[in-house]
Design an enzyme around this catalytic site. Structure first.
Site, mmCIF file in Angstrom:
data_model
loop_
_atom_site.group_PDB
_atom_site.id
_atom_site.type_symbol
_atom_site.label_atom_id
_atom_site.label_comp_id
_atom_site.label_asym_id
_atom_site.label_seq_id
_atom_site.Cartn_x
_atom_site.Cartn_y
_atom_site.Cartn_z
ATOM 1 N N ASP A 80 33.290 44.673 36.238
ATOM 2 C CA ASP A 80 33.159 43.833 37.550
ATOM 3 C C ASP A 80 34.050 44.634 38.591
ATOM 4 O OD1 ASP A 80 33.124 41.541 39.076
ATOM 5 O OD2 ASP A 80 34.983 40.980 38.715
ATOM 6 N N GLU A 83 40.348 33.344 50.792
ATOM 7 C CA GLU A 83 40.820 32.287 51.731
ATOM 8 C C GLU A 83 42.088 32.357 52.147
ATOM 9 O OE1 GLU A 83 39.361 28.770 49.804
ATOM 10 O OE2 GLU A 83 37.615 28.895 51.009
ATOM 11 N N ARG A 140 25.035 42.850 44.470
ATOM 12 C CA ARG A 140 24.540 41.465 44.713
ATOM 13 C C ARG A 140 23.870 41.030 43.544
ATOM 14 N NH1 ARG A 140 26.258 40.352 48.960
ATOM 15 N NH2 ARG A 140 25.595 41.273 51.129
ATOM 16 N N LYS A 185 24.086 39.727 35.566
ATOM 17 C CA LYS A 185 24.816 40.666 34.952
ATOM 18 C C LYS A 185 24.782 40.962 33.291
ATOM 19 C CE LYS A 185 28.933 40.345 38.126
ATOM 20 N NZ LYS A 185 30.141 39.979 38.092
ATOM 21 N N ASP A 224 37.036 39.505 35.316
ATOM 22 C CA ASP A 224 38.116 38.761 35.163
ATOM 23 C C ASP A 224 37.893 37.452 35.674
ATOM 24 O OD1 ASP A 224 37.616 39.231 37.803
ATOM 25 O OD2 ASP A 224 39.539 38.670 38.517
ATOM 26 N N ASN A 274 32.494 34.512 36.862
ATOM 27 C CA ASN A 274 31.007 34.904 36.796
ATOM 28 C C ASN A 274 30.787 36.039 35.797
ATOM 29 O OD1 ASN A 274 32.945 36.500 38.242
ATOM 30 N ND2 ASN A 274 31.679 37.195 39.736
ATOM 31 N N ASP A 275 31.858 36.476 35.329
ATOM 32 C CA ASP A 275 31.844 37.560 34.327
ATOM 33 C C ASP A 275 31.664 37.066 32.807
ATOM 34 O OD1 ASP A 275 32.094 39.437 36.440
ATOM 35 O OD2 ASP A 275 34.453 39.039 36.221
#
Lengths: 1137, 370
Positions: free
Chosen positions: A415, A513, A801, A807, A828, A831-832
């Site tokens: 990632d 953020e 993207r 992935k 980490d 999403n991984d």
């Protein structure tokens, strides 16, 4: 954390969103009050109590259940069958020989599992008996946690842990919120805000709370921690009011209440139905390549075993066709045996041979391998170099089954954010309508008004532009989910106290953020706090502006944007939207799109993370419509996520572009060095990121994934728009193949720097097109193959993207391609997770985005740089150790059993064992077990520093090279050779002569003992020859186990053992040692057995050395013969003159 | 806290962002691995590597040690005198042919035959007389197992009730067999007598020593007679094995201490041979005092009481006379093996020397400049 979370389930549920989301519903009566008659009739369900059972066994079912589980393993079952056969038929060896090792193995495992279960019982009891405060009849009473039932109203005070899954009814805070940390669930230690149901938040005492009359309808429990849908029906004046419930109302078991005095909440999921308990389930079932080859070898040995037994059975019947051989006068059968049918006899003989040779399949190998993996994994935990001072974390091993797989990695999928980079964001600049603002706050810490501190590309903006600028700043200040943490603790010095105010800092699950809000602060707009659903901003003139937050359209990775709807003090309603450029630009209808776009692209090339900000003014009618859309979607029980997404899609449109922000994410320390090492070690590194191409490729250059001479191949939407995908693919493959056609393999070793390699960039959309199955029949398959072909020839690939599932798809595609390479995924974030689970080895980084990746990984490390040591050193060592362990185990059992096979030819195929029962039993358990276990724990063929310094050594063990069939055959052949030498050596020594000086003769047991003595010494010395790292422990164990063998033999033959009904070993060993020729032949046979292996090693090292061996030799030269170097340098200097 | 804490104002104070507040010091200390040599895999170690250079001397040394040992063993073995004669009686011209052909288990009188032979050389020192059997599978599993060590150790319970391993030689006519089992039942019972035949035809019997043929530990510890002063009483409830001519307590009429289970011929027989062709020590001819050789060269006659049938399973019977050295009987194998292995080592040493000379220097010199 002590618990393993199933992620398989979440993965499944992710795949099945839509169909499976709404399983079934349950109705909960708050305080067990029946709903008023007339309302919908609910069927009261039975719910489990709040007992947590993590233990697997009870006192009574432990033995049967544990035995059943253990014998489900093929190896254990095999030995059980052998044992039973020995009990039933008349076998050559006593049942003890296989029963005792099996018993040992089973007992050790059972004790281990029993102990673990006892610990779980203890933990369960502690949890189940801890006191919980429950509101009953208007009073708070205390009861044991396990007696809690669904529908009970629970009273929880600060710093207490929630006893079950609860719906928040009210809290001590006026706004009905409470703060919770879910550190023990997902590792996110930030405080999260949860909300009480609006209609009940006023009920703040036990009396009031018990007066609530309501029912809750919600889905049956599911394991996803972040999903929950439900509805509360409140009966006030018998008028039911329905309110939606979401995950923001649900307090999970295991989470802790923070910064809130007390709360009242109602239990909805209890005991094993809580989300925490549902996440207990098993770990991933990954198997390593070594394990696979081990099983292949096992099959080979099983075939050898069966064929040996068949050959011997056949020969036996050929041999004893002559009745005088079958039953000479001195050796008759019993009457019962004679009566037996020939087929039954043949079958029993076959079984007896099986039993006699069954040791060729090493019973203790599984135990030893498991122990090696379990104990060996501690070296990862203990590694000082993989400890990160900054985080205070060390490496974590979630499964030890894959230790050796770390040494086999061919593809690394990483990632970008948080893995390659620090995920430590710093606000760099923002761009409003093409004007660029760069805060210079670092210079003097003072934010000065005016343009002095702000660089602008354009001339000073006009008054209109100034409005837009301030709108932009406000938008960034408002459009986020950041919380302000007021630090009231005493360690104020650490966090800094500012201008007399108590210090405060921003908390968010997204570091971007925080960076943005913090950057706005430097540009003059400070976000103060959120209070009573109003956000407060301190503007440039030090005035507080208040905005009422109407709706928050939270961020998700599919939309890649978030929005807030606020009403400002003047009464206008704004929608502020912030998101990735690709998701904002299509929705923009006006604004200086071109200027912003140019700036965004410029920043992306610099490697900055960009976000676009846009807004939309909502008229009261529009706002009404929005509210309607949202509330309808939110109240839906079924498909709420999909409906929400649709609603968001309708709301976030017709935007006016304000500008863009740029945030820098610095590369992690030594990321470039690590990637370079991985490249040198022959691994292909792929970066899979959700980021945009320009940003990602800049990071890739910085991390040396792409070098200056790397030829970049692009496979992006931009290119496929110009050409068809088909043409692009063929173009690229031609480029790549032409290049490689003219190159030899030598140059690809990476030694020469001028060598151009290829880097490929592909984006998510194109990838989907490439992978799309069968639209044009056979053609589509070609695309995939073609793409893989190109990838194989690229040293680095960047996929940008990417959605999380994409992935995993990529990893799977490589994994299943025809070479079946070993893949490693490292990441980490949440999403991984999918790719971490998909890859052969999944590594989690203890990053800032929570612990989901760590939880679902096989190994977790604090920083990306630790991957280098993990693979190059630990992986290499484990692979060397395990492969030697496996090969050695098969070898030593071949040497053990083959003489017994040969002996059958000299004892009339009567299944007479060569060795005594004690030797048969203890050979694998004690005489030869410890040295190899120790070897497999601490062997280091090369120093760790050299392995790290010279990554190319990793190539020496690539492709499971030490467990290739050729080396397996070598080991087996060596075993058979040794066995033949031992057996026939003893045979010729015994051949019709005596070898004592008093003329007395030796019998068959002396023969076996002689062979066995040579055997034990040979296999131990063989291991000693293979050991490159002799610590005192090695010396102790190797010499110790030989000594143990001698002492045991002396004892075993030293006295008449009263419990034995035979005394065949009495004084056999001593008598043997009293004979000179026996000593001489033992020495001779050991030497002869070891000779070929030593010669092979030495010659191979001299003539065809591997890189490893070269370095070993070189280091040796450097260490021991400095004079040689001196001489050589002298000669070379002389030559140069 | 370390997951996402971030102080908004910290950088204003001039702190470097990288060193922003991260956790306390507590967790760092508790999670920091111990820096011990074992845990960091840095135990001091000897790291030997087998290269041509290091192995070479070992090969030469092995060669230089093994070859002399081998020569010594070979010479010793060749100096041992051994005489072997086959008296099976399978061939019609052999003296025992009649006995072998007419063998019957039921005959009460033994069949005698005499084999004459000549020793070309005198035999010195103690001479060991063996009987040898071929094609006799004493190592057959059914046979090896068929004994009761408890009974042979004098256990009276096992004497009454022998182990089931002894089947089918466990009981005979309802009474327990002592000693039970196939091994004991097939005790070699040929009697061999050796006489020196002088040139004038008179033959002098040679004294054969019956003791010292079994292992001392077997005779004194492993084998014991059942309790009781009188052996015939101790064995009164048992029967002799079917193929025996005399009960166990009358095996050696000449020496009352050599009867019962501690009869040395029985003990020798009970130690089952490893291979189907074997020899067992039968008698010892002790060295004569003075300078006279124990068995001078000349003619001898071997008188055999032919009780033991072997022709049914194509077996052979032999009588062997052998002298003994420190390394036992005649066995050229060990000496030859030592010479062979020693020579191979020496040869390999030379090969390695060449390899080391040609390639060893090349590889190390190629590496060093790096």
């Amino acid at each position: 954390m002590g618990m393993d979370f199933s992620t398989l389930r979440t993965l499944i549920s992710r795949y099945c969103v839509g169909e499976e989301n709404w399983v079934d519903s349950r109705t909960v009566y708050i305080s067990h009050k029946e709903p008023p008659p007339g309302t919908e009739a609910f069927i009261q369900q039975r719910f489990p109590d709040n007992r947590i059972v993590s233990s697997k066994y009870t006192f009574w079912n432990f033995i049967p259940k544990n035995m059943f589980e253990q014998f489900r393993r093929v190896a254990n079952f095999y030995f059980l069958v052998i044992f039973l056969v020995q009990l039933i038929i008349d076998t050559p060896t006593s049942p003890i020989t296989s029963g005792l090792p099996l018993f040992f193995v089973i007992t050790v495992t059972a004790i281990k599992q029993g102990y673990e279960d006892w610990l779980r019982h203890k933990a369960d009891n502690a949890v189940n008996k801890c006191p919980v405060h429950v509101v009953q009849d208007g009073k708070v009473t205390c009861k044991q946690s396990r007696k809690l039932r669904v529908g009970d109203v629970v009273f929880v005070t600060e710093d207490e842990t929630f006893p079950c899954d609860l719906i928040l009814l009210s809290s001590s805070r006026d706004d009905g919120t409470c703060f919770v940390t879910t550190a023990s669930l997902d590792g996110e230690s930030s405080h999260k805000t949860y909300y009480a149901v609006q209609d009940t938040k006023a009920y703040k005492t036990e009396e009031e709370v018990s007066s609530i009359h309501a029912t809750i309808e919600c889905e049956q429990p599911q394991s996803d921690l972040y999903k929950f849908v439900g509805r509360i029906n409140i009966y006030m004046n018998n008028e039911p009011v329905a309110r939606p419930l979401g995950s923001e109302n649900l307090l999970l078991r295991g989470a802790t209440l923070k910064n809130t005095e007390y709360i009242y909440a109602v239990a909805i999921y209890t005991g094993m139905e809580t989300k925490m308990a549902l996440n207990y389930q098993s770990k991933s079932q990954k198997r390593s390549a070594v394990e696979k080859s081990m099983n292949d070898y096992l099959v080979v040995y099983l075939c050898i075993l069966i064929s040996k037994a068949i050959i011997n059975t056949a020969l036996k019947y050929v041999w004893q066709a002559d009745p005088n051989r079958d039953e000479p006068w001195h050796n008759e059968r019993t009457e019962a045996e004679r009566q037996r049918h020939i087929l039954i006899r043949a079958f029993t003989d076959f079984l007896a041979f099986m039993v006699l040779f069954n040791y060729i399949i090493p019973v203790s190998m599984y135990v030893t391998v498991e122990m090696q993996k379990f104990l060996g994994s501690y070296f990862i935990l203990w590694d000082d170099e993989m400890f990160d001072e900054e985080l205070g974390e060390r490496a974590v091993v979630n499964t030890s089954d894959l230790n050796e797989e770390l040494g086999q990695v061919e593809y690394v999928f990483t990632d970008k954010t948080g893995t390659l980079t620090e995920n430590n964001m710093e606000f760099i600049e923002c761009c409003v309508d093409g004007h660029v603002y760069v805060p210079h706050a670092i210079c003097n810490g003072q934010v000065m008004p005016g343009s002095d501190t702000i660089d602008m590309i354009d001339t000073s903006p006009g008054p209109d532009a100034r409005d837009r600028e301030e709108l932009f700043f406000r938008a960034v200040c408002l459009c986020h989910t950041v919380q302000v943490k007021e630090e009231e603790t005493v360690d104020g010095i650490k966090h800094g106290i500012h201008q007399g105010k108590s210090s405060s800092f921003y908390i968010s699950s997204s570091p971007d953020e925080v960076a943005l809000v913090e950057g706005m602060n430097r540009l003059g707009f400070t976000y103060l706090r959120q209070k009573d659903s109003h956000m407060e901003i301190l503007n440039r003139d030090d005035k507080v502006e208040r905005f009422e937050v109407l709706e928050v359209l939270s961020f998700d990775s599919v939309r890649r944007r978030m929005s807030v709807i606020v009403r400002c003090s003047t009464g206008e309603v704004y929608l502020f939207c912030k998101g990735a450029d690709s998701s904002i630009f299509p929705r923009v209808i006006s604004g200086k799109v071109d200027q912003v776009k140019a700036r965004v692209e410029h920043n992306a090339v610099e490697g900055l993370r960009t976000l676009c900000v846009a807004y939309r003014c909502l008229s009261p009618e529009q706002y009404q419509e929005v509210c309607h859309l949202l509330s309808r979607a939110k109240l839906a029980l079924q498909d709420r996520d999909r409906q929400l997404a649709e609603a968001y899609d309708l709301i976030e449109k017709d935007l006016i572009l304000l500008g863009a922000t740029a945030v820098e994410d610095r590369l992690q320390e030594k990321a470039a060095d690590t990637i370079e090492s991985l490249h040198k070690a022959g691994m292909k590194v792929w970066v899979l990121t959700g980021d945009k191409m320009e940003t990602a490729s800049a990071t890739c250059y910085a991390s040396k994934l792409f070098r200056r001479n790397t030829q970049i191949l692009e496979l992006t939407t931009k290119r496929t728009e110009e050409q068809s995908l088909h043409d692009v693919l063929f173009d690229l493959s031609r480029t790549v193949l032409r290049h490689y056609g003219g190159m030899t393999r030598e140059t690809s070793s990476g030694l020469s720097d001028d060598y151009t390699d290829f880097g490929l960039i592909i984006d998510g959309a194109t990838l989907t097109a490439v992978m799309r199955p069968g639209q044009e029949g056979s053609n589509s398959g070609n695309y995939k193959e073609l793409f893989l072909d190109i990838c194989r020839n690229c040293s680095a690939v960047l996929c940008c993207r990417m959605a999380p599932l994409q992935k995993a798809q990529i990893v799977k595609m490589i994994k299943t391609s025809k070479e079946h390479p070993i893949t490693l995924a490292i990441g980490d974030g949440a999403n991984d997770v999918s790719m971490i689970q998909e890859a052969h080895v999944g590594i989690g980084i203890m990053g800032k985005e929570g612990r989901q990746a760590v939880r679902n990984s096989d190994y977790a490390i604090p920083k990306f740089k630790h991957l280098k040591k993990m693979l190059l050193v630990h992986g290499h060592y484990y692979y060397i150790r395990v492969s030697e362990l496996v090969q050695y185990f098969f070898y030593k059992n071949v040497v053990f059993i083959f003489p017994q096979f040969l002996y059958q030819f000299f004892c009339g195929f009567s299944q007479q064992p060569l060795y005594d029962t004690a030797y048969l039993t203890l050979y694998n358990i004690s005489f030869t077990s410890l040295p190899i276990l120790l070897y497999s724990l601490i062997e280091q063929h090369i120093n760790a520093d050299i392995l790290k310094k010279d990554p190319s050594l990793y190539k020496d063990i690539a492709k499971n090279s030490l467990l290739k069939w050729s080396s397996f055959i070598y080991w087996t052949a060596l075993g058979i050779y040794d066995a033949i030498v031992m057996f026939f050596g003893a045979y010729f020594l015994f051949d019709n002569t005596t070898f004592t000086s008093n003329g007395q003769m030796f019998g068959n047991w002396t023969f076996g003992t002689l062979v066995f003595t040579v055997l034990v010494f040979t296999v131990t010395f063989k291991l000693a020859l293979d050991t490159h790292y002799w610590t005192w422990i090695n010396h102790f164990v190797i010499w110790g186990s030989l000594l143990f063998f001698v002492v045991f033999s002396l004892l075993w033959g030293g006295i008449i053992w009263p419990f034995l009904n035979y005394q065949r070993m009495y004084y056999v060993f001593m008598q043997m040692l009293s004979s000179g020729p026996a000593w001489l032949s033992i020495i001779l046979l050991i030497t002869t057995c070891l000779l070929p292996d030593v010669v092979k090693k030495v010659i191979c090292r001299a003539l065809w050395p591997t890189t490893t061996e070269r370095i070993q030799t070189k280091r040796r030269c450097l260490a021991s013969e400095p004079s040689t170097i001196f001489m050589l340098s002298q000669t070379s200097s002389r030559m140069s003159f | 806290m370390m997951a996402s804490s971030y102080n908004a104002k910290e950088e204003v104070d001039g702190h470097h962002p990288g060193s922003s507040n991260h956790g306390g010091t507590g967790p760092i200390n508790s999670k920091k691995p111990d820096n011990t040599a074992f845990k960091q895999q840095r135990l001091p170690a000897w790291q030997p590597i087998l290269t041509a250079g290091t192995v070479l001397p070992a090969f030469f040394v092995i060669g230089l040690i093994f070859i002399p040992i081998g020569i010594g063993l070979y010479v010793t073995s060749n100096n041992i005198k051994e005489f072997e004669i086959d008296y099976t009686g399978a061939e019609p011209n052999s003296p025992c042919y009649v006995c072998a052909q007419n063998f019957s288990w039921n005959s009460t009188t033994p069949c005698f035959c005499t084999v004459n032979f000549t020793l070309q050389q005198p035999f010195e020192n103690n001479i060991y007389m063996y009987y040898g059997l071929s094609n006799f599978y004493q190592n057959h599993r059914r046979y090896v197992k068929s004994r009761d060590d408890k009974q042979l150790n004098g256990d009276s319970k096992a004497l009454e009730e022998p182990s089931s391993d002894c089947e089918p030689y466990r009981k005979s006519g309802g009474a327990p067999v002592a000693p039970c089992g196939a091994i004991a039942n097939s005790l070699f019972n040929d009697t061999l007598d050796l006489s020196y035949v002088e040139t004038n035809g008179t033959s002098t019997p040679i004294e054969l020593q019956k003791s010292g043929i079994a292992w001392w530990t077997d005779k004194h510890v492993k084998f014991k007679n059942p309790p009781g002063s009188n052996l015939s009483v101790a064995f009164q409830n048992t029967v002799k094995p079917v193929n025996w001519r005399r009960p166990v307590y009358e095996l050696d009429p000449s020496n009352p201490d050599n009867n019962g289970f501690i009869n040395e011929d029985l003990i020798v027989w009970m130690r089952t041979a490893a291979l189907p062709t074997f020899r067992k020590l039968y008698r010892i001819i002790p060295k004569k005092s003075g300078a006279v050789s124990t068995l001078p060269s000349g003619s001898y006659s071997l008188r055999i009481a032919y009780n033991y049938p072997v022709l049914s399973f194509d077996g052979r019977k032999r009588m062997i006379l052998s002298t003994i050295s420190w390394m036992g009987g005649k066995n050229p194998f060990l000496g030859i093996a030592y010479i062979t292995v020693g020579s191979i080592c020496f040869f390999l040493g030379i090969v390695l020397l060449i390899i080391n000379h040609k390639y060893g220097n090349r590889s190390s010199s190629a590496e060093i400049p790096n």
